[in-house]
Design an enzyme around this catalytic site. Structure first.
Site, PDB file in Angstrom:
ATOM      1  N   PRO A  14      -6.124   2.461 -45.718  1.00 26.87           N
ATOM      2  CA  PRO A  14      -5.443   3.817 -45.232  1.00 26.87           C
ATOM      3  C   PRO A  14      -4.139   3.392 -45.125  1.00 26.87           C
ATOM      4  O   PRO A  14      -3.400   2.432 -44.587  1.00 26.87           O
ATOM      5  CB  PRO A  14      -6.052   3.680 -43.630  1.00 26.87           C
ATOM      6  CG  PRO A  14      -6.543   2.282 -43.403  1.00 26.87           C
ATOM      7  CD  PRO A  14      -6.702   1.543 -44.844  1.00 26.87           C
ATOM      8  N   MET A  15      -3.128   4.266 -45.462  1.00 24.36           N
ATOM      9  CA  MET A  15      -1.716   4.181 -45.421  1.00 24.36           C
ATOM     10  C   MET A  15      -1.062   5.508 -44.995  1.00 24.36           C
ATOM     11  O   MET A  15      -1.231   6.773 -45.620  1.00 24.36           O
ATOM     12  CB  MET A  15      -1.215   3.710 -46.839  1.00 24.36           C
ATOM     13  CG  MET A  15      -1.445   2.218 -47.066  1.00 24.36           C
ATOM     14  SD  MET A  15      -0.810   2.009 -48.684  1.00 24.36           S
ATOM     15  CE  MET A  15      -1.700   2.657 -49.733  1.00 24.36           C
ATOM     16  N   GLN A  68      -9.877   7.422 -40.250  1.00 23.57           N
ATOM     17  CA  GLN A  68      -9.302   6.267 -39.475  1.00 23.57           C
ATOM     18  C   GLN A  68      -8.599   6.916 -38.050  1.00 23.57           C
ATOM     19  O   GLN A  68      -8.042   7.904 -38.527  1.00 23.57           O
ATOM     20  CB  GLN A  68      -8.474   5.507 -40.024  1.00 23.57           C
ATOM     21  CG  GLN A  68      -7.994   4.356 -39.049  1.00 23.57           C
ATOM     22  CD  GLN A  68      -6.771   3.280 -39.720  1.00 23.57           C
ATOM     23  OE1 GLN A  68      -5.735   3.860 -39.790  1.00 23.57           O
ATOM     24  NE2 GLN A  68      -7.165   2.012 -40.034  1.00 23.57           N
ATOM     25  N   CYS A  98      -2.021  -1.763 -36.673  1.00 26.67           N
ATOM     26  CA  CYS A  98      -0.758  -0.922 -37.106  1.00 26.67           C
ATOM     27  C   CYS A  98       0.063  -1.861 -36.080  1.00 26.67           C
ATOM     28  O   CYS A  98       0.016  -2.074 -34.536  1.00 26.67           O
ATOM     29  CB  CYS A  98      -0.829   0.351 -36.326  1.00 26.67           C
ATOM     30  SG  CYS A  98       0.541   1.172 -36.471  1.00 26.67           S
ATOM     31  N   LYS A 137     -10.199  -2.038 -38.477  1.00 25.96           N
ATOM     32  CA  LYS A 137      -9.243  -2.859 -39.315  1.00 25.96           C
ATOM     33  C   LYS A 137      -8.414  -3.542 -38.345  1.00 25.96           C
ATOM     34  O   LYS A 137      -7.891  -2.976 -37.402  1.00 25.96           O
ATOM     35  CB  LYS A 137      -8.566  -1.712 -39.947  1.00 25.96           C
ATOM     36  CG  LYS A 137      -7.685  -2.464 -41.090  1.00 25.96           C
ATOM     37  CD  LYS A 137      -7.083  -1.360 -42.281  1.00 25.96           C
ATOM     38  CE  LYS A 137      -6.036  -1.826 -43.118  1.00 25.96           C
ATOM     39  NZ  LYS A 137      -4.812  -1.891 -42.563  1.00 25.96           N
ATOM     40  N   ASN A 198      -8.084  -7.963 -47.422  1.00 25.50           N
ATOM     41  CA  ASN A 198      -6.785  -7.093 -47.532  1.00 25.50           C
ATOM     42  C   ASN A 198      -5.466  -7.828 -47.566  1.00 25.50           C
ATOM     43  O   ASN A 198      -5.660  -8.999 -46.793  1.00 25.50           O
ATOM     44  CB  ASN A 198      -6.855  -5.856 -46.549  1.00 25.50           C
ATOM     45  CG  ASN A 198      -5.624  -5.211 -46.730  1.00 25.50           C
ATOM     46  OD1 ASN A 198      -4.769  -5.001 -45.501  1.00 25.50           O
ATOM     47  ND2 ASN A 198      -5.376  -4.680 -47.673  1.00 25.50           N
ATOM     48  N   GLY A 199      -4.575  -7.480 -48.115  1.00 27.66           N
ATOM     49  CA  GLY A 199      -3.169  -8.067 -48.015  1.00 27.66           C
ATOM     50  C   GLY A 199      -2.863  -8.730 -49.237  1.00 27.66           C
ATOM     51  O   GLY A 199      -3.326  -9.668 -49.770  1.00 27.66           O
ATOM     52  N   ASP A 200      -1.800  -8.252 -49.948  1.00 27.63           N
ATOM     53  CA  ASP A 200      -1.198  -8.859 -51.198  1.00 27.63           C
ATOM     54  C   ASP A 200      -2.066  -8.841 -52.128  1.00 27.63           C
ATOM     55  O   ASP A 200      -2.054  -9.838 -53.158  1.00 27.63           O
ATOM     56  CB  ASP A 200      -0.705 -10.150 -50.800  1.00 27.63           C
ATOM     57  CG  ASP A 200       0.609 -10.266 -49.626  1.00 27.63           C
ATOM     58  OD1 ASP A 200       1.076  -9.044 -49.363  1.00 27.63           O
ATOM     59  OD2 ASP A 200       0.647 -11.512 -49.316  1.00 27.63           O
ATOM     60  N   GLY A 222      -3.883  -1.808 -50.743  1.00 29.39           N
ATOM     61  CA  GLY A 222      -2.820  -0.779 -49.955  1.00 29.39           C
ATOM     62  C   GLY A 222      -1.560  -0.542 -51.089  1.00 29.39           C
ATOM     63  O   GLY A 222      -1.845   0.487 -51.785  1.00 29.39           O
TER      64      GLY A 222
HETATM   65  C1  LIG Z   1       3.166   2.980 -46.093  1.00 34.98           C
HETATM   66  C2  LIG Z   1       2.352   2.409 -45.308  1.00 34.98           C
HETATM   67  C3  LIG Z   1       1.232   2.906 -44.208  1.00 34.98           C
HETATM   68  C4  LIG Z   1       0.417   2.092 -43.833  1.00 34.98           C
HETATM   69  N1  LIG Z   1      -0.486   2.844 -42.830  1.00 34.98           N
HETATM   70  C5  LIG Z   1      -1.525   2.342 -42.288  1.00 34.98           C
HETATM   71  C6  LIG Z   1      -2.656   2.972 -41.413  1.00 34.98           C
HETATM   72  O1  LIG Z   1      -2.338   4.222 -41.368  1.00 34.98           O
HETATM   73  N2  LIG Z   1      -3.401   2.583 -41.108  1.00 34.98           N
HETATM   74  C7  LIG Z   1      -3.720   1.054 -41.382  1.00 34.98           C
HETATM   75  O2  LIG Z   1      -4.737   0.604 -40.816  1.00 34.98           O
HETATM   76  N3  LIG Z   1      -3.348   0.594 -41.885  1.00 34.98           N
HETATM   77  C8  LIG Z   1      -1.885   0.952 -42.734  1.00 34.98           C
HETATM   78  N4  LIG Z   1      -1.016   0.165 -43.322  1.00 34.98           N
HETATM   79  C9  LIG Z   1      -1.703  -1.161 -43.799  1.00 34.98           C
HETATM   80  C10 LIG Z   1      -2.270  -1.251 -44.954  1.00 34.98           C
HETATM   81  O3  LIG Z   1      -3.456  -0.575 -44.821  1.00 34.98           O
HETATM   82  C11 LIG Z   1      -2.587  -2.639 -45.382  1.00 34.98           C
HETATM   83  O4  LIG Z   1      -3.364  -3.203 -44.367  1.00 34.98           O
HETATM   84  C12 LIG Z   1      -1.246  -3.618 -45.646  1.00 34.98           C
HETATM   85  O5  LIG Z   1      -0.486  -2.582 -46.548  1.00 34.98           O
HETATM   86  C13 LIG Z   1      -1.556  -4.759 -46.471  1.00 34.98           C
HETATM   87  O6  LIG Z   1      -2.351  -4.523 -47.679  1.00 34.98           O
HETATM   88  P1  LIG Z   1      -1.533  -4.296 -49.031  1.00 34.98           P
HETATM   89  O7  LIG Z   1      -0.851  -5.746 -49.287  1.00 34.98           O
HETATM   90  O8  LIG Z   1      -2.441  -4.291 -50.120  1.00 34.98           O
HETATM   91  O9  LIG Z   1      -0.509  -3.338 -48.961  1.00 34.98           O
HETATM   92  C14 LIG Z   1      -0.034   0.861 -44.101  1.00 34.98           C
HETATM   93  C15 LIG Z   1       0.686   0.157 -45.035  1.00 34.98           C
HETATM   94  C16 LIG Z   1       1.819   0.766 -45.680  1.00 34.98           C
HETATM   95  C17 LIG Z   1       2.617   0.068 -46.812  1.00 34.98           C
END
Ligand SMILES: Cc1cc2nc3c(=O)[nH]c(=O)nc-3n(C[C@H](O)[C@H](O)[C@H](O)COP(=O)(O)O)c2cc1C
Length: 337
Positions: A14-15, A68, A98, A137, A198-200, A222
């Site tokens: 979710p982003m 979410q 968050c 999450k 999740n993460g990186d 993400g």
């Molecule tokens: C622009 C942006 C918006 C995000 N919005 C949410 C969100 O709405 N809900 C959530 O649980 N995490 C949110 N995240 C966190 C991501 O879901 C994810 O946990 C985090 O970016 C780490 O994963 P990644 O390294 O693959 O980016 C957001 C991250 C980014 C960069």
């Protein structure tokens, strides 16, 4: 609660501001096993705010889809969960990760990791209120002195959560430093519910490494998917065959971008699309010739007509200068368009 059972091993995170319906549809076409909406305020849903409710609709082709929600008040989270069922998602997800100040100040998002009693109350209320799988999450904890992902995950399991996504950074870290995948492994070792790492994770190799190091059931992408939706197909292919696919060439990337823009225009109209693209265009163009300057120019444009004209001009310049790659347009067009 049954374990999550998905066709694909790679989930779209979710982003907020990114994972709207057009973006999710593109990721889905490239094989995302599950897609999540942006975080949606339980208060807004419970109040019936039209501003908030516009985050909930999706197209059938996006299934399986998770909606979410976030919030700090148990009764409001519960009524929002019930309300969300009208949209018939496959999964309901709760955001306890968050790090944003506005959210934390109210005691929602990752602030709930500091109060596991209150967190449990919310989780039990929501799980009992709906009859679809509920996922949650989290981050690793509030700060490095309070890393409590395992304790939280065990509570989730007991409360009937179907799957837990772990972004192993603390709230204090926000997005700094490296995701500590050892926390995902500790969670996986401690519970028998589905664990989503999740993460990186932004390449096929990092996805495989995360599976190997942590034993997680699925990985969640993400930032690695913004402007690069083919990452889902590339990871799946690598996991199945050990073969790394080449990045699509710029011509294919422009095709994907133009297709995405068309979907956005249908979804949110001309003005909304222009604003929306301003947050993500640089991700789509990243790696291309002079892309920084092109993104800066595109962000300043005032109408969608000008945006598209500028983008066309830029794509013609890039394609004239591009070396041909081994990618065949047909390979990816078939999936993307
Ligand atoms: C622009 C942006 C918006 C995000 N919005 C949410 C969100 O709405 N809900 C959530 O649980 N995490 C949110 N995240 C966190 C991501 O879901 C994810 O946990 C985090 O970016 C780490 O994963 P990644 O390294 O693959 O980016 C957001 C991250 C980014 C960069």
């Amino acid at each position: 609660m049954a374990k999550l059972n998905l066709d694909g091993k790679v989930i779209l995170a979710p982003m907020a501001g990114i994972t709207d319906s057009p973006f999710r549809r593109i990721c889905k076409k490239f094989g995302a096993g599950l897609v999540y909406t942006e975080m949606t305020s339980s208060q807004g849903i419970a109040r019936g705010s039209t501003q908030t409710l516009r985050y909930l609709p999706y197209e059938e082709e996006e299934r399986p889809i998770g909606i979410q929600i976030y919030g700090e008040d148990t009764a409001t989270m519960e009524s929002a969960a019930v309300e969300v069922m009208k949209w018939k998602p496959d999964v309901l997800d709760m955001n306890f990760g968050c790090p944003v100040k506005k959210v934390i100040k109210k005691g929602a998002g990752s602030a709930l990791l500091k109060d596991i009693v209150h967190l449990e109350e919310i989780v039990r209320a929501v799980v009992n209120a709906v009859d679809i799988p509920v996922t949650a999450k989290i981050r690793s904890g509030w700060d490095d002195k309070h890393v409590n992902a395992v304790e939280v995950a065990q509570m989730f399991e007991d409360a009937g959560i179907a799957a837990i996504s772990v972004h192993p950074r603390t709230r204090e870290q926000s997005f700094k430093g490296k995701a500590d995948w050892s926390v995902i492994k500790s969670v996986k070792d401690a519970v028998s519910i589905t664990v989503i790492g999740n993460g990186d994770i932004n390449t096929p190799e990092s996805a495989k490494k995360c599976f190997d190091e942590t034993g997680c059931d699925y990985v969640m992408i993400g930032r690695g998917a913004i402007g690069r939706p083919w990452i889902f197909a590339h990871i799946e292919h690598y996991l199945k065959t050990g073969e790394l696919l080449e990045e699509p060439d710029d011509e294919v990337k422009f095709d994907i971008l133009n297709n995405y823009i068309t979907l956005e225009e249908k979804f949110r109209g001309e003005f909304g699309t222009l604003n929306h693209l301003k947050t993500s265009i640089s991700w789509f163009l990243s790696g291309m010739l002079d892309s920084k300057k092109a993104s800066e120019d595109l962000v300043r444009v005032k109408t969608m007509v000008d945006f598209k004209a500028k983008l066309k001009e830029y794509s013609e310049m890039v394609l004239k200068n591009e070396k041909p790659s081994n990618w065949q347009l047909g390979d990816i067009q078939e999936i993307a368009l």
